[in-house]
Scaffold this motif. Structure first.
Motif, mmCIF file in Angstrom:
data_model
loop_
_atom_site.group_PDB
_atom_site.id
_atom_site.type_symbol
_atom_site.label_atom_id
_atom_site.label_comp_id
_atom_site.label_asym_id
_atom_site.label_seq_id
_atom_site.Cartn_x
_atom_site.Cartn_y
_atom_site.Cartn_z
ATOM 1 N N THR A 83 47.001 38.802 42.458
ATOM 2 C CA THR A 83 46.078 39.193 43.518
ATOM 3 C C THR A 83 44.798 39.776 42.930
ATOM 4 O O THR A 83 43.695 39.445 43.384
ATOM 5 C CB THR A 83 46.742 40.213 44.466
ATOM 6 O OG1 THR A 83 47.909 39.613 45.037
ATOM 7 C CG2 THR A 83 45.803 40.641 45.568
ATOM 8 N N ALA A 84 44.926 40.629 41.919
ATOM 9 C CA ALA A 84 43.750 41.211 41.274
ATOM 10 C C ALA A 84 42.882 40.133 40.624
ATOM 11 O O ALA A 84 41.652 40.156 40.732
ATOM 12 C CB ALA A 84 44.173 42.246 40.236
ATOM 13 N N ALA A 85 43.515 39.159 39.981
ATOM 14 C CA ALA A 85 42.772 38.069 39.351
ATOM 15 C C ALA A 85 42.029 37.235 40.394
ATOM 16 O O ALA A 85 40.873 36.854 40.198
ATOM 17 C CB ALA A 85 43.712 37.183 38.541
ATOM 18 N N LEU A 115 38.001 36.912 40.630
ATOM 19 C CA LEU A 115 37.353 35.602 40.633
ATOM 20 C C LEU A 115 36.422 35.471 41.838
ATOM 21 O O LEU A 115 35.297 34.996 41.706
ATOM 22 C CB LEU A 115 38.410 34.494 40.651
ATOM 23 C CG LEU A 115 37.877 33.077 40.595
ATOM 24 C CD1 LEU A 115 37.140 32.822 39.284
ATOM 25 C CD2 LEU A 115 39.009 32.079 40.761
ATOM 26 N N GLY A 116 36.877 35.935 42.985
ATOM 27 C CA GLY A 116 36.045 35.877 44.184
ATOM 28 C C GLY A 116 34.762 36.673 44.040
ATOM 29 O O GLY A 116 33.690 36.228 44.455
ATOM 30 N N VAL A 117 34.837 37.834 43.428
ATOM 31 C CA VAL A 117 33.650 38.669 43.245
ATOM 32 C C VAL A 117 32.701 38.038 42.234
ATOM 33 O O VAL A 117 31.501 37.925 42.473
ATOM 34 C CB VAL A 117 34.045 40.094 42.786
ATOM 35 C CG1 VAL A 117 32.820 40.896 42.378
ATOM 36 C CG2 VAL A 117 34.800 40.809 43.895
ATOM 37 N N SER A 140 36.445 48.344 42.402
ATOM 38 C CA SER A 140 36.907 48.794 43.721
ATOM 39 C C SER A 140 37.337 47.614 44.574
ATOM 40 O O SER A 140 38.353 47.671 45.270
ATOM 41 C CB SER A 140 35.800 49.558 44.447
ATOM 42 O OG SER A 140 35.491 50.739 43.771
ATOM 43 N N LEU A 141 36.566 46.539 44.534
ATOM 44 C CA LEU A 141 36.885 45.350 45.323
ATOM 45 C C LEU A 141 38.144 44.648 44.810
ATOM 46 O O LEU A 141 38.801 43.934 45.557
ATOM 47 C CB LEU A 141 35.704 44.375 45.326
ATOM 48 C CG LEU A 141 34.482 44.848 46.099
ATOM 49 C CD1 LEU A 141 33.302 43.911 45.839
ATOM 50 C CD2 LEU A 141 34.780 44.940 47.583
ATOM 51 N N ALA A 168 44.801 44.552 45.287
ATOM 52 C CA ALA A 168 45.914 44.713 44.349
ATOM 53 C C ALA A 168 46.883 45.786 44.855
ATOM 54 O O ALA A 168 48.105 45.594 44.835
ATOM 55 C CB ALA A 168 45.387 45.066 42.963
ATOM 56 N N VAL A 169 46.350 46.897 45.328
ATOM 57 C CA VAL A 169 47.199 47.956 45.882
ATOM 58 C C VAL A 169 47.879 47.466 47.159
ATOM 59 O O VAL A 169 49.060 47.745 47.387
ATOM 60 C CB VAL A 169 46.377 49.241 46.146
ATOM 61 C CG1 VAL A 169 47.160 50.253 46.963
ATOM 62 C CG2 VAL A 169 45.935 49.856 44.820
#
Length: 82
Positions: free
Chosen positions: A19-21, A25-27, A46-47, A52-53
């Motif tokens: 999810t973090a990856a 990638l989206g950002v 932050s984004l 991820a959390v």
């Protein structure tokens, strides 16, 4: 409760990392190419951390609901499901 197993935490960590990856990638992909060096990494972090959390919390909430041996809500397939 399944969240006290090593398998649960491996599954949850895998989901969190994926999810973090995806969020990173989206950002990065949506940043202007000319301004790639000027990305605000604090804001980017932050984004990335919020989803991820959320992924981790979803795994914890899912604990003991689907497959009792993982962080998934999906029941394991049986021979009848095939």
């Amino acid at each position: 409760m399944t969240m006290f197993t090593v398998k649960f935490w491996k599954d949850a960590a895998e989901r969190l990392i994926k999810t973090a990856a995806q969020a990173a990638l989206g950002v990065v992909v949506t940043a202007p190419v000319a301004d790639l060096a000027g990305i605000d990494w604090k804001a980017t972090l932050s984004l990335i951390l919020v989803p991820a959390v959320a992924s981790l919390l979803t795994s914890v909430i899912s604990s003991g609901k689907g497959n009792p041996e993982s962080a998934s809500l999906v029941q394991p397939a049986t021979g009848r499901d095939l």
